[in-house]
Design a protein around this motif. Structure first.
Motif, short mmCIF file in Angstrom:
data_model
loop_
_atom_site.label_atom_id
_atom_site.label_comp_id
_atom_site.label_asym_id
_atom_site.label_seq_id
_atom_site.Cartn_x
_atom_site.Cartn_y
_atom_site.Cartn_z
N LEU A 57 10.17 -10.00 1.54
CA LEU A 57 8.79 -9.93 1.10
C LEU A 57 8.52 -9.44 -0.18
O LEU A 57 7.74 -9.81 -1.13
N GLU A 58 9.40 -8.57 -0.74
CA GLU A 58 9.44 -7.74 -2.07
C GLU A 58 9.49 -8.78 -3.17
O GLU A 58 8.82 -8.64 -4.20
N ALA A 59 10.43 -9.95 -2.94
CA ALA A 59 10.65 -10.83 -3.97
C ALA A 59 9.36 -11.78 -4.25
O ALA A 59 9.37 -12.57 -5.26
N LYS A 60 8.40 -11.67 -3.23
CA LYS A 60 7.38 -12.39 -3.12
C LYS A 60 5.79 -11.58 -3.61
O LYS A 60 4.84 -12.03 -3.55
N GLY A 61 6.18 -10.71 -4.36
CA GLY A 61 5.19 -9.72 -4.95
C GLY A 61 4.52 -8.44 -4.07
O GLY A 61 3.54 -7.94 -4.22
N LEU A 62 5.17 -8.45 -2.90
CA LEU A 62 4.74 -7.37 -1.66
C LEU A 62 5.53 -6.15 -2.04
O LEU A 62 6.85 -6.22 -1.75
N SER A 63 4.99 -4.99 -1.73
CA SER A 63 5.95 -3.79 -1.50
C SER A 63 5.82 -3.64 -0.06
O SER A 63 4.75 -3.60 0.43
N VAL A 64 6.96 -3.16 0.49
CA VAL A 64 7.10 -3.11 2.03
C VAL A 64 7.69 -1.93 2.29
O VAL A 64 8.88 -1.51 1.75
N VAL A 65 7.30 -1.08 3.36
CA VAL A 65 7.97 -0.02 3.82
C VAL A 65 8.02 -0.09 5.50
O VAL A 65 7.12 -0.31 5.72
N VAL A 66 9.36 0.14 5.83
CA VAL A 66 9.50 -0.03 7.19
C VAL A 66 9.91 1.23 7.76
O VAL A 66 10.81 1.90 7.21
N LYS A 67 9.50 1.36 9.06
CA LYS A 67 9.77 2.74 9.62
C LYS A 67 10.03 2.36 11.19
O LYS A 67 9.53 1.36 11.86
N ASP A 68 10.98 2.97 11.96
CA ASP A 68 10.92 2.71 13.31
C ASP A 68 9.88 3.45 14.18
O ASP A 68 9.21 4.40 13.72
N ALA A 69 9.32 2.80 14.97
CA ALA A 69 8.22 2.95 16.01
C ALA A 69 8.82 3.61 17.28
O ALA A 69 9.07 2.57 18.29
N ASN A 70 9.29 4.83 17.44
CA ASN A 70 10.29 5.24 18.25
C ASN A 70 9.34 5.59 19.60
O ASN A 70 9.83 6.71 20.55
#
Length: 173
Positions: free
Chosen positions: A67-80
């Motif tokens: 999605l970064e290539a489509k102009g969005l900044s994305v941060v992903v974290k585990d939801a443990n």
């Protein structure tokens, strides 16, 4: 089922962003569990929790990273799992008053001193109906630990309210 992930997404707001994210998650075998999204100052800002289908976690992570290539900044974290800490009681705090710097800082400081966890916070500045003066409104859903003295917390918030000339209401969820 794979463990869920939490991701934040931000980028210039435009029609179709939610559909873009949703179709990306679905195509990669993800299941959309919950989200909060809004437009802040012309930027789309969202946070969501999704779960990958069994064996498709890496595919989902790659898809949302794309999605970064489509102009969005994305941060992903585990939801443990659940949030850490001892939640004895949930309370709703509402704050309304003339806007001025420091309201959120002082209120959040009162929470932190008593180990109160802010689970959700919504704030807004708008024009007061009659005067047109800037009006600040906040609504916080907080988790009170078992050792939190609610009367003392209420007193702290009332002192802040008097100092800032805002109204604070304290209720339960």
């Amino acid at each position: 089922m794979e463990s869920p992930i939490v991701m934040s997404v931000i980028g210039p707001d435009r029609p179709g962003l939610v559909e873009l994210i949703a179709s990306t998650v679905k195509a990669a075998g993800g299941n959309w569990l919950e989200s909060r999204m809004c437009n802040l100052g012309g930027q789309f800002a969202g946070i969501l929790r999704v779960r990958a289908a069994e064996g498709r976690r890496d595919e989902l992570l790659a898809a949302v990273a794309a999605l970064e290539a489509k102009g969005l900044s994305v941060v992903v974290k585990d939801a443990n799992g659940e949030a850490s800490g001892d939640c004895h009681e949930v309370a709703i705090i509402e704050i309304v008053g003339n806007d001025r710097p420091g309201i959120v800082s002082q209120i959040s400081n009162a929470f932190a001193k008593r180990s109160v966890n802010v689970e959700e916070l919504t704030t807004e500045c708008r024009s007061a109906p009659m005067s047109g003066e800037p009006l600040f409104e906040a609504r916080a859903r907080v988790c009170l630990p078992a050792d939190c003295d609610v009367a003392d917390l209420r007193s702290d918030l009332e002192l802040i309210a008097a100092d800032l000339m805002v109204d604070v209401s304290f209720g339960s969820d």
